[in-house]
Design an enzyme around this catalytic site. Structure first.
Site, PDB file in Angstrom:
ATOM      1  N   GLY A 103       0.882  -1.215  -0.112  1.00 48.47           N
ATOM      2  CA  GLY A 103       0.126   0.134  -0.213  1.00 48.47           C
ATOM      3  C   GLY A 103       0.709   1.118  -0.050  1.00 48.47           C
ATOM      4  O   GLY A 103       0.373   2.187  -0.699  1.00 48.47           O
ATOM      5  N   VAL A 159       9.103   4.661  12.959  1.00 49.30           N
ATOM      6  CA  VAL A 159       8.067   5.670  13.529  1.00 49.30           C
ATOM      7  C   VAL A 159       7.285   5.125  14.793  1.00 49.30           C
ATOM      8  O   VAL A 159       6.796   3.853  14.873  1.00 49.30           O
ATOM      9  CB  VAL A 159       6.778   5.776  12.585  1.00 49.30           C
ATOM     10  N   GLU A 177      -2.927 -23.193  -1.218  1.00 50.55           N
ATOM     11  CA  GLU A 177      -1.581 -23.212  -2.226  1.00 50.55           C
ATOM     12  C   GLU A 177      -0.726 -24.370  -1.890  1.00 50.55           C
ATOM     13  O   GLU A 177      -0.721 -24.879  -0.916  1.00 50.55           O
ATOM     14  CB  GLU A 177      -0.846 -22.045  -1.696  1.00 50.55           C
ATOM     15  N   HIS A 183      -0.675 -13.770   6.897  1.00 48.92           N
ATOM     16  CA  HIS A 183      -1.560 -12.818   6.133  1.00 48.92           C
ATOM     17  C   HIS A 183      -2.340 -11.857   7.108  1.00 48.92           C
ATOM     18  O   HIS A 183      -3.655 -11.942   7.211  1.00 48.92           O
ATOM     19  CB  HIS A 183      -2.679 -13.460   5.240  1.00 48.92           C
ATOM     20  N   GLY A 207      -2.835  -3.408   4.495  1.00 51.05           N
ATOM     21  CA  GLY A 207      -3.549  -4.548   4.876  1.00 51.05           C
ATOM     22  C   GLY A 207      -4.475  -4.231   5.808  1.00 51.05           C
ATOM     23  O   GLY A 207      -5.366  -5.111   6.156  1.00 51.05           O
ATOM     24  N   ASN A 217      -4.423 -15.212  -1.134  1.00 52.78           N
ATOM     25  CA  ASN A 217      -3.221 -14.601  -0.706  1.00 52.78           C
ATOM     26  C   ASN A 217      -3.467 -13.191  -1.017  1.00 52.78           C
ATOM     27  O   ASN A 217      -3.878 -12.785  -2.231  1.00 52.78           O
ATOM     28  CB  ASN A 217      -1.970 -14.915  -1.275  1.00 52.78           C
ATOM     29  N   PHE A 223      -1.830 -10.079  -1.312  1.00 49.18           N
ATOM     30  CA  PHE A 223      -0.839  -8.554  -1.890  1.00 49.18           C
ATOM     31  C   PHE A 223      -1.706  -7.949  -3.123  1.00 49.18           C
ATOM     32  O   PHE A 223      -1.724  -6.573  -3.185  1.00 49.18           O
ATOM     33  CB  PHE A 223       0.423  -8.659  -1.622  1.00 49.18           C
TER      34      PHE A 223
END
Ligand code: FAE
Length: 534
Positions: A50, A278, A389, A474, A502, A512, A514
């Site tokens: 992202g 951060v 998978e 995930h 996410g 999955n 992404f």
């Protein structure tokens, strides 16, 4: 040659960072820390999917943007000439600030396969939270550095259910294809798949699935399949075929540093500050966001803390990272107007790992591609929806094991809360919440075993369990789109604060994740640029 001093190493890292990625400034963290507070019109926290999308589009719009990444840039070869280590010979590059590897598959024949390593800012982190451990990537590129490269589009009905406020037509017409093109998604040559050694293990699983009346599908990938073919032919150095996956790939993987992030830096408006963690967000009276940032050395030691101001702040630190920053800001009173829905709707995407013991005639092969290319697709089964998978076990010797990472449809959700005493976030997820996932996976794999005369392996996960649900690759949710944020990732209760990773996905997306995260980020930043940053 004299061993490199820490100071020299930091200097070389800064030079490498700047030269390899075309940064305008060359500075060690301590030199940069000389000015106590600086400012950027836009700041993006993290460099995962992202974040990378967001930075590219901000840069293309001419908006000066600083990205802050707690991990390092992975471009410097170690003493062995390689940037990353492999799974069979892990060293300090493997794990983030850990003294032992933490393999998802932690044993074989009940023997511990983890190794002692030196503590270092390695590429894979395993974040422990009570009954579940969350694996994430650390470094410029986030999860793209360590993941299996599977770029799977979710089923449309599942996407629409997860995101009732999002126009699915637009997503499937525009943003999923845009994300796939930008990420360099490619498809395996089916003819090569039938004959190659690298996917013998997948062909065995496919035959077993078909014997059980199940459907299989090829999985698109961001690993360059043409190069993989040359790896098998011995024409180029091996990466996917040399047990390289979760600790990084030295070749072949189109990770974000080679796609979105390279393009973002190429705009000349985006810079990346590595080893910048951060810690906290607050806001000045004039509305400027103020980030408190720890600068780390390669051992993970804090070398400086300084502040960075931003007019527009985008959180792309992943489900755990972004949610933690928001919860801390809300619950310490730094940003008191944030939504009570932050921290909710977290889920492990129904992840279950399971292994099957094959019969002697079903060899899975001594050379196995680390990049999965096949899935068992039973997602539309109304009682036991599973997308599994077919995963590799690249040990270099024949193991006769078929391994799977299954995504199941689990309605259970976890909760993230801020603990003021420790100044940390806690993930509340109990082992019993994984039971729906186990039930669904068991129904599918019982069927596979019955049709093929095979059995479960009970020696792979440290004890005798056959379904591993104490980990996830995930992590999803915590600042869900349309709940904690508006329909474009704008955080409710604040202006010019956005979530872009996410965290936006409510716990379970059926495949999955992404590609979904990337496509959503493309959609959201397009609108935000048009409406908020004109
Ligand atoms: P992510 O990629 O996690 O990036 C977040 C970044 O922010 C990281 O670089 C962090 O170091 C950084 N960060 C976090 N906190 C801070 C902070 N406070 N300050 C500064 N920086 C910070 O976020 N998904 C698939 O679709 N296909 C696969 O084949 C696949 N295989 C996987 C295999 C493994 C071993 C793992 C761990 C994950 C896999 N995933 C896969 C999941 C996928 O990589 C993950 O969903 C995405 O990377 C999440 O993207 P985000 O943008 O949310």
């Amino acid at each position: 040659m004299r061993p490199l001093s820490r100071r020299r190493l930091l200097g070389l890292l800064a030079v490498n960072t700047a030269s390899a990625l075309g940064l305008g400034t060359i500075a060690t963290p301590s030199a940069a820390a000389a000015s106590r507070r600086d400012f950027s019109p836009a700041v993006v926290v993290g460099t995962g999917y992202g974040a990378a999308v967001t930075a590219l589009r901000l840069g293309q719009a001419g908006i000066p943007t600083v990205m802050l990444e707690m991990g390092r840039l992975w471009d410097t070869p170690g003493d062995d000439g390689r940037v990353f280590c492999d799974m069979l010979n892990p060293d300090r590059r493997a794990m983030w600030l850990a003294t032992r590897t933490q393999m998802p598959l932690s044993s074989f024949l009940w023997l511990d396969i983890d190794r002692r390593i030196e503590r270092f800012t390695g590429v894979l982190d395993c974040v422990h939270h009570g009954d579940i451990s969350v694996y994430v990537g650390r470094g410029v590129g986030g999860g793209s550095l360590v993941n299996g490269a599977m770029a799977v589009t979710p089923k449309r009905a599942t996407f629409a259910e997860a995101f009732p406020d999002v126009d699915s037509d637009g997503m499937y017409r525009t943003y999923f294809p845009r994300a796939a093109a930008m990420l360099g998604v490619n498809h395996i040559d089916p003819a090569w798949f039938e004959t190659c050694e690298s996917y013998r293990y997948a062909r065995v699983s496919r035959a077993h699935a078909h014997n059980a009346g199940l459907t299989t599908t090829f999985v698109p990938s961001v690993y360059d399949f043409a190069r993989m073919r040359r790896e098998e032919a011995g024409e180029v150095p091996r990466s996917a075929l040399a047990a390289e996956v979760i600790y990084g790939n030295n070749h072949g993987k189109r990770s974000l540093d080679k796609t979105y992030l390279a393009d973002a830096l190429g705009t000349g408006c985006v810079s990346i500050r590595t080893l910048h963690h951060v810690r906290a967000i607050e806001q000045d009276a004039d509305g400027t966001y103020v980030l408190t940032v720890d600068e780390l050395d390669l051992d993970g030691t804090r070398v400086a803390t300084r502040q960075l101001g931003a007019r527009y702040l985008f959180l792309g630190a992943g489900s755990l990272g972004s949610t933690e920053l928001l919860l801390r800001a809300r619950d310490t009173g730094a940003l008191p107007g944030l939504s009570p829905l932050i921290g909710r709707d977290w889920g492990p995407n129904g992840n279950v790992m399971v292994g099957r013991a094959n019969r002697p005639r079903d060899r899975t092969g001594t050379v196995q591609s680390g990049m999965p290319a096949l899935g068992i697709d039973a997602w539309d089964d109304p009682r036991h929806p599973v997308f599994a998978e077919v995963a590799p076990m690249p040990a270099g010797v024949e193991l006769w094991v078929s391994l799977y990472l299954a995504v199941t449809r689990n309605p259970e959700r976890g909760l993230l809360t801020y603990d003021a005493g420790s100044d940390r976030v806690r993930l509340h997820w109990l082992s019993g919440q994984a039971q729906p996932s186990v039930d669904q996976a068991k129904a599918l794999f019982d069927r596979l075993n019955a049709a093929n005369g095979t059995e479960y392996r009970s020696d792979l996960f440290g004890d005798t369990r056959v379904f591993e649900t104490r980990l996830t690759y995930h992590p999803l949710g915590g600042a869900v789109l349309g709940k904690a944020t508006d329909a474009y990732g704008r955080v409710r209760g604040q202006r010019r604060l956005y979530v872009t990773d996410g965290s936006l996905v409510p716990g379970n997306i059926g495949v999955n994740p992404f590609l979904t995260i990337t496509a959503l980020a493309e959609r959201n930043i397009e609108r935000i640029l048009a409406e908020d940053l004109r």
